[in-house]
Design an enzyme around this catalytic site. Sequence first.
Site, PDB file in Angstrom:
ATOM      1  N   CYS A  68       0.875  -1.241   0.051  1.00 57.26           N
ATOM      2  CA  CYS A  68       0.149   0.115  -0.020  1.00 57.26           C
ATOM      3  C   CYS A  68       0.877   1.301  -0.179  1.00 57.26           C
ATOM      4  CB  CYS A  68      -0.746   0.067   0.991  1.00 57.26           C
ATOM      5  SG  CYS A  68      -1.924   1.497   1.302  1.00 57.26           S
TER       6      CYS A  68
ATOM      7  N   ASN B 254       0.121   4.717  -0.463  1.00 59.86           N
ATOM      8  CA  ASN B 254      -0.190   5.560   0.743  1.00 59.86           C
ATOM      9  C   ASN B 254       0.193   5.331   1.999  1.00 59.86           C
ATOM     10  OD1 ASN B 254      -0.798   7.634  -1.357  1.00 59.86           O
ATOM     11  ND2 ASN B 254      -2.810   6.651  -1.721  1.00 59.86           N
TER      12      ASN B 254
ATOM     13  N   CYS C 104      -4.689   5.929  -4.914  1.00 61.74           N
ATOM     14  CA  CYS C 104      -3.928   4.710  -4.729  1.00 61.74           C
ATOM     15  C   CYS C 104      -2.385   4.841  -4.872  1.00 61.74           C
ATOM     16  CB  CYS C 104      -4.639   3.686  -5.379  1.00 61.74           C
ATOM     17  SG  CYS C 104      -3.918   2.010  -5.510  1.00 61.74           S
TER      18      CYS C 104
HETATM   19  N1  LIG Z   1      -6.460  -2.178  -2.659  1.00 62.52           N
HETATM   20  C1  LIG Z   1      -5.126  -2.670  -2.856  1.00 62.52           C
HETATM   21  C2  LIG Z   1      -4.352  -2.375  -1.420  1.00 62.52           C
HETATM   22  C3  LIG Z   1      -4.103  -0.876  -1.071  1.00 62.52           C
HETATM   23  C4  LIG Z   1      -3.422  -0.077  -2.067  1.00 62.52           C
HETATM   24  C5  LIG Z   1      -3.640   1.400  -1.934  1.00 62.52           C
HETATM   25  N2  LIG Z   1      -4.393   2.179  -1.104  1.00 62.52           N
HETATM   26  C6  LIG Z   1      -2.062   2.093  -2.042  1.00 62.52           C
HETATM   27  O1  LIG Z   1      -2.033   3.354  -1.556  1.00 62.52           O
HETATM   28  O2  LIG Z   1      -1.213   1.563  -2.827  1.00 62.52           O
HETATM   29  C7  LIG Z   1      -4.704  -4.086  -3.128  1.00 62.52           C
HETATM   30  O3  LIG Z   1      -5.701  -4.849  -2.945  1.00 62.52           O
HETATM   31  O4  LIG Z   1      -3.966  -4.350  -3.955  1.00 62.52           O
END
Ligand SMILES: N[C@H](CCC[C@H](N)C(=O)O)C(=O)O
Length: 326
Positions: free
Chosen positions: A81, A83, A234
């Site tokens: 993640c 962020n 994201c």
């Molecule tokens: N939903 C993403 C994880 C969070 C990524 C996102 N919030 C970021 O800032 O990279 C997944 O299942 O791969």
Amino acid sequence: MNVTLTKVHGSENDFFILDQTQLDRQLTENELKQVTQNVAKRSGGLVGGADGVLSVTQSEHPGVAGKMRVINADGSEASMCGNGIRTVARYLGEKQQQETFKIETMYADLMVKHAPSLAPGIATYQAEISPVSFAAADLKMHVADLSELHHKKIPALSQQLYFTAVAVPNPHLIGFVDHTTLLGPELGRIASYLNDGANPYFPDGVNVSFVEVLGQNHIFVRTYERGVGFTNACGTGMSAASLITVLEQGADFESPITVRNPGGVVKTLVHDRSAAQNYWMELIGNATFTGVVTLSLADLLAANFADVELQKTDEQTAYQNFVANL
Ligand SMILES: N[C@H](CCC[C@H](N)C(=O)O)C(=O)O
């Protein structure tokens, strides 16, 4: 036994940091999943909910400040993640008085550092985004037996759009669009299908981003996230989009790329280790702490949130002023 969670965001992609080192026992896998599903609810969740939980524990790796696990709002776990790791970097850096260090993630110990503020009052951190792979196996992607997907149409998804798929290391599907399409219904239609758990292309789901090129080294990224839905930003999606913008749209390696998103803005840098197509990115952006919540472990596990209040910091005002002046 009381538990304190820190409410944080990067570009308004918000999370609870759950520092499990404060607990006298680790949550079980099922507890961590259930707690996340409960606290993340936008209605009936913990102080307004969140996009997920960032669990922090000790790392067994020498010289590594801590271990971050990423649990999406639906309870699914992600390998990374972007962020979120900036906020965990701030949390661990302030706790351990370190400015540059590593954080253990599912597939790599990633370098993070305290960066110069993007604006007054905006705590800013920089994170390594890596490893990167185009391999279908790493993406858990099944598209026409392709081993990699580079700028190709997937007719079942769209007759017009071209897509590229890349794992950083969580899976991302990137499409370049005009402004109307960026804001239109296509992203939600395509991404909700690819995250329905039944489609043949991405059985484990995929984060889907539409990218509008605004100028040289300047893009806008809108993302529908696996395990969450639309988010304000994201980080791994913006990093993946930056890489593909360099590879396919003429943006520059090693130069800051300005990435606008619905929640604000970040900067990215795209690197190629020894020009061997061994790519990695740096993601630079806010690590805002909006407040803390404290409740008993029993209430956390039982989802008794009615009387819990967020002890707010003054950082959100600074962040809103920053975004208002973009
Ligand atoms: N939903 C993403 C994880 C969070 C990524 C996102 N919030 C970021 O800032 O990279 C997944 O299942 O791969």
